[in-house]
Design an enzyme around this catalytic site. Structure first.
Site, PDB file in Angstrom:
ATOM      1  N   ILE A 115      52.682  34.801  43.555  1.00  0.00           N
ATOM      2  CA  ILE A 115      52.852  33.453  44.082  1.00  0.00           C
ATOM      3  C   ILE A 115      52.727  32.378  43.009  1.00  0.00           C
ATOM      4  CG2 ILE A 115      50.429  33.011  44.681  1.00  0.00           C
ATOM      5  CD1 ILE A 115      51.484  31.799  47.335  1.00  0.00           C
ATOM      6  N   ASP A 181      42.315  38.548  45.109  1.00  0.00           N
ATOM      7  CA  ASP A 181      41.316  37.484  45.195  1.00  0.00           C
ATOM      8  C   ASP A 181      40.271  37.864  46.241  1.00  0.00           C
ATOM      9  OD1 ASP A 181      39.865  35.149  45.514  1.00  0.00           O
ATOM     10  OD2 ASP A 181      41.623  33.836  45.532  1.00  0.00           O
TER      11      ASP A 181
END
Length: 286
Positions: A115, A181
């Site tokens: 992303i 993450d």
């Protein structure tokens, strides 16, 4: 738990691109990560500037895999060939896994989904540089890699929103979630890459028998991902020891930049792999 470092060569040049002669180095500029700096993570809930097809058959793969796909027709329509992307590295980072697996499985088309703009640009340039390096080598060179890295690409995408836009039902054979993450705060858990809602989408694009790989150095995140995968009716756990000789799992543990950093710091890596079950059979109506 899977723990313990594995040997890996960090290096600053494209890895595992072949060694070049001095003349070839002058022709080729190898991208360096320091020129592609960006934040470690991105907010997946905001609207990024992303291009994605309305449905998989409208995706133009020719710019990503020019050796396998022809350009769109004059009227803009796309002719889909027999080859399909089958492996997806979600949140691929700087592309370490892709570059390690591409020459090992030259017949498999694999895609990194990232992303972050600068990181995607780095992987794009890395692949282009490695392809060029391969094209400069004599055909009989010992450094020539099978496939010449024509089977690997990257795309800027929000995998939490658009997986079904790129992949048809059951198209993927393998999906990788490597060092995602962790989103430590409880209020951020909804942003984790593994959730019940997202698992439904991953199960949709992953074919029965396909494998979902997770690797992290955060125990809490490992337990979170494993818990939700165990609870999902379309995934079954694969004992890690049964994959001990699997070069794909070894690459997943050691080939990424994050994985190599964990090894340098002598940290633990937590691994969980799950196989996509067959779809439940519909009961016959009386």
């Amino acid at each position: 738990m899977e723990a313990g470092p594995s040997t890996a060569s960090p290096g600053v040049s494209v890895s595992p691109a072949p060694a070049l002669t001095a003349g070839e180095v002058q022709l080729l500029k190898v991208p360096q990560k320091r020129f592609y700096r960006q934040r470690a993570h991105a907010n997946v809930f905001i609207d990024h500037e992303l291009d994605y097809p309305k449905r998989p058959e409208l995706m133009d793969w020719s710019t990503h895999y020019p050796a396998y796909f022809s350009q769109p027709n004059e009227d803009g329509t796309i002719t889909q060939g027999e080859k399909k992307v089958e492996w997806a590295d979600v949140g691929c980072g700087f592309g370490g896994l892709l570059m390690a697996l591409a020459p090992l499985f030259p017949e498999k088309l694999m895609l990194g989904m990232e992303i972050r703009t600068s990181v995607t640009k780095y992987v794009t340039d890395r692949i282009a540089a490695t392809r060029q390096a391969q094209s400069l080598l004599p055909a009989d060179s010992v450094d020539t890699k099978p496939g010449g890295y024509q089977n690997v690409s990257v795309i800027k995408a929000n995998s939490m929103k658009h997986m079904p836009n790129f992949f048809a039902k059951g198209q993927l054979e393998k999906i990788f979630f490597l060092f995602p993450d962790p989103h430590f705060k409880n209020r951020k858990h909804k942003a984790r890459i593994i959730t019940p809602a997202l698992l439904a989408e991953y199960a949709y694009v992953l074919r029965p028998g396909g494998i979902l790989y997770t690797v992290t150095d955060v125990k809490d995140l490992h337990e979170w991902m494993a818990h939700h995968l165990h609870a999902h009716p379309l995934f079954e756990y694969i004992p890690t020891e049964t994959l001990s000789d699997d070069p794909i799992l070894e690459a997943a543990r050691t080939a990424t930049e994050e994985g190599q950093k964990v090894e340098r710091n002598k940290g633990d890596k937590w691994v969980a792999c799950f196989r996509r079950k067959e779809d439940p059979k519909e009961e016959d109506e009386d």
